[in-house]
Write a protein that holds these residues in place. Structure first.
Motif, mmCIF file in Angstrom:
data_model
loop_
_atom_site.group_PDB
_atom_site.id
_atom_site.type_symbol
_atom_site.label_atom_id
_atom_site.label_comp_id
_atom_site.label_asym_id
_atom_site.label_seq_id
_atom_site.Cartn_x
_atom_site.Cartn_y
_atom_site.Cartn_z
ATOM 1 N N GLN A 13 0.833 -1.198 0.000
ATOM 2 C CA GLN A 13 0.000 0.000 0.000
ATOM 3 C C GLN A 13 0.871 1.253 0.000
ATOM 4 O O GLN A 13 2.029 1.218 0.422
ATOM 5 N N PRO A 14 0.321 2.365 -0.472
ATOM 6 C CA PRO A 14 1.075 3.630 -0.414
ATOM 7 C C PRO A 14 1.529 3.921 1.010
ATOM 8 O O PRO A 14 0.788 3.708 1.970
ATOM 9 N N LEU A 86 6.618 4.332 0.192
ATOM 10 C CA LEU A 86 6.406 4.080 -1.233
ATOM 11 C C LEU A 86 5.189 4.842 -1.732
ATOM 12 O O LEU A 86 4.161 4.935 -1.052
ATOM 13 N N THR A 87 5.310 5.368 -2.926
ATOM 14 C CA THR A 87 4.237 6.185 -3.500
ATOM 15 C C THR A 87 3.519 5.405 -4.602
ATOM 16 O O THR A 87 4.134 4.566 -5.275
ATOM 17 N N PRO A 88 2.240 5.679 -4.795
ATOM 18 C CA PRO A 88 1.502 4.974 -5.850
ATOM 19 C C PRO A 88 2.129 5.230 -7.209
ATOM 20 O O PRO A 88 2.490 6.359 -7.540
ATOM 21 N N GLN A 115 17.034 -11.173 -13.032
ATOM 22 C CA GLN A 115 15.789 -11.235 -13.799
ATOM 23 C C GLN A 115 14.750 -10.253 -13.285
ATOM 24 O O GLN A 115 13.700 -10.092 -13.903
ATOM 25 N N GLY A 116 15.030 -9.620 -12.170
ATOM 26 C CA GLY A 116 14.136 -8.594 -11.659
ATOM 27 C C GLY A 116 13.115 -9.115 -10.668
ATOM 28 O O GLY A 116 12.828 -10.309 -10.613
ATOM 29 N N THR A 117 12.596 -8.194 -9.881
ATOM 30 C CA THR A 117 11.518 -8.490 -8.943
ATOM 31 C C THR A 117 10.513 -7.352 -9.041
ATOM 32 O O THR A 117 10.889 -6.181 -9.133
ATOM 33 N N LYS A 118 9.222 -7.704 -9.038
ATOM 34 C CA LYS A 118 8.186 -6.712 -9.333
ATOM 35 C C LYS A 118 7.669 -6.059 -8.057
ATOM 36 O O LYS A 118 7.360 -6.723 -7.076
ATOM 37 N N VAL A 119 7.533 -4.742 -8.126
ATOM 38 C CA VAL A 119 6.979 -3.964 -7.019
ATOM 39 C C VAL A 119 5.759 -3.205 -7.529
ATOM 40 O O VAL A 119 5.828 -2.515 -8.547
ATOM 41 N N THR A 120 4.660 -3.357 -6.810
ATOM 42 C CA THR A 120 3.436 -2.636 -7.134
ATOM 43 C C THR A 120 2.980 -1.895 -5.889
ATOM 44 O O THR A 120 2.862 -2.495 -4.815
ATOM 45 N N VAL A 121 2.731 -0.593 -6.046
ATOM 46 C CA VAL A 121 2.262 0.227 -4.934
ATOM 47 C C VAL A 121 0.846 0.673 -5.247
ATOM 48 O O VAL A 121 0.621 1.492 -6.141
#
Length: 123
Positions: A13-14, A86-88, A115-121
């Motif tokens: 979450q934000p 973390l910001t949206p 290979q990267g790792t995904k972050v979603t805010v």
């Protein structure tokens, strides 16, 4: 044959926090500087932070300064990226990379990359 593996990405979450990890296999990470990069869909991969081989010198892009801390634990062959407040934003993949070039901006010039790792805010 060495490799890097990132982990720690998640949906948060934000205002939340995450710690990303970058583990090296097959070589000794302490001999190299390490950069963290961020890539949003349709955008170029951009460097957001970097740390020298000894850990004494760090760099942060203006967009993340004050909210991100890079560190390394050479005994664990690992570099971390602590991200706070973390910001949206659009989902992005975070990559680490390393090589002899001291923290250059162009990720293509690094010898090893993960290979990267995904972050979603998002709320």
């Amino acid at each position: 044959q060495g490799s890097l593996v990132e982990s720690g990405g998640a949906l948060v979450q934000p205002g939340g926090s995450l710690r990303l990890s970058c583990v090296a296999y097959g070589f000794t990470l302490r001999d190299y500087p390490v950069g963290w990069f961020r890539q949003a869909p349709g955008k170029e991969r951009e460097k957001i932070s970097c740390i020298s081989s000894g850990g004494g010198t760090t760099y942060y892009a203006d967009a993340v300064k004050g909210r991100v801390t890079i560190s390394r634990d050479n005994a664990k062959n690992t570099v971390y990226l602590q991200m706070n407040d973390l910001t949206p934003d659009a989902p992005a993949d975070y990559y680490c990379a390393t090589g002899r070039n001291p923290c250059v901006n162009n990720w293509r010039l690094y010898t090893y990359g993960g290979q990267g790792t995904k972050v979603t805010v998002s709320s």
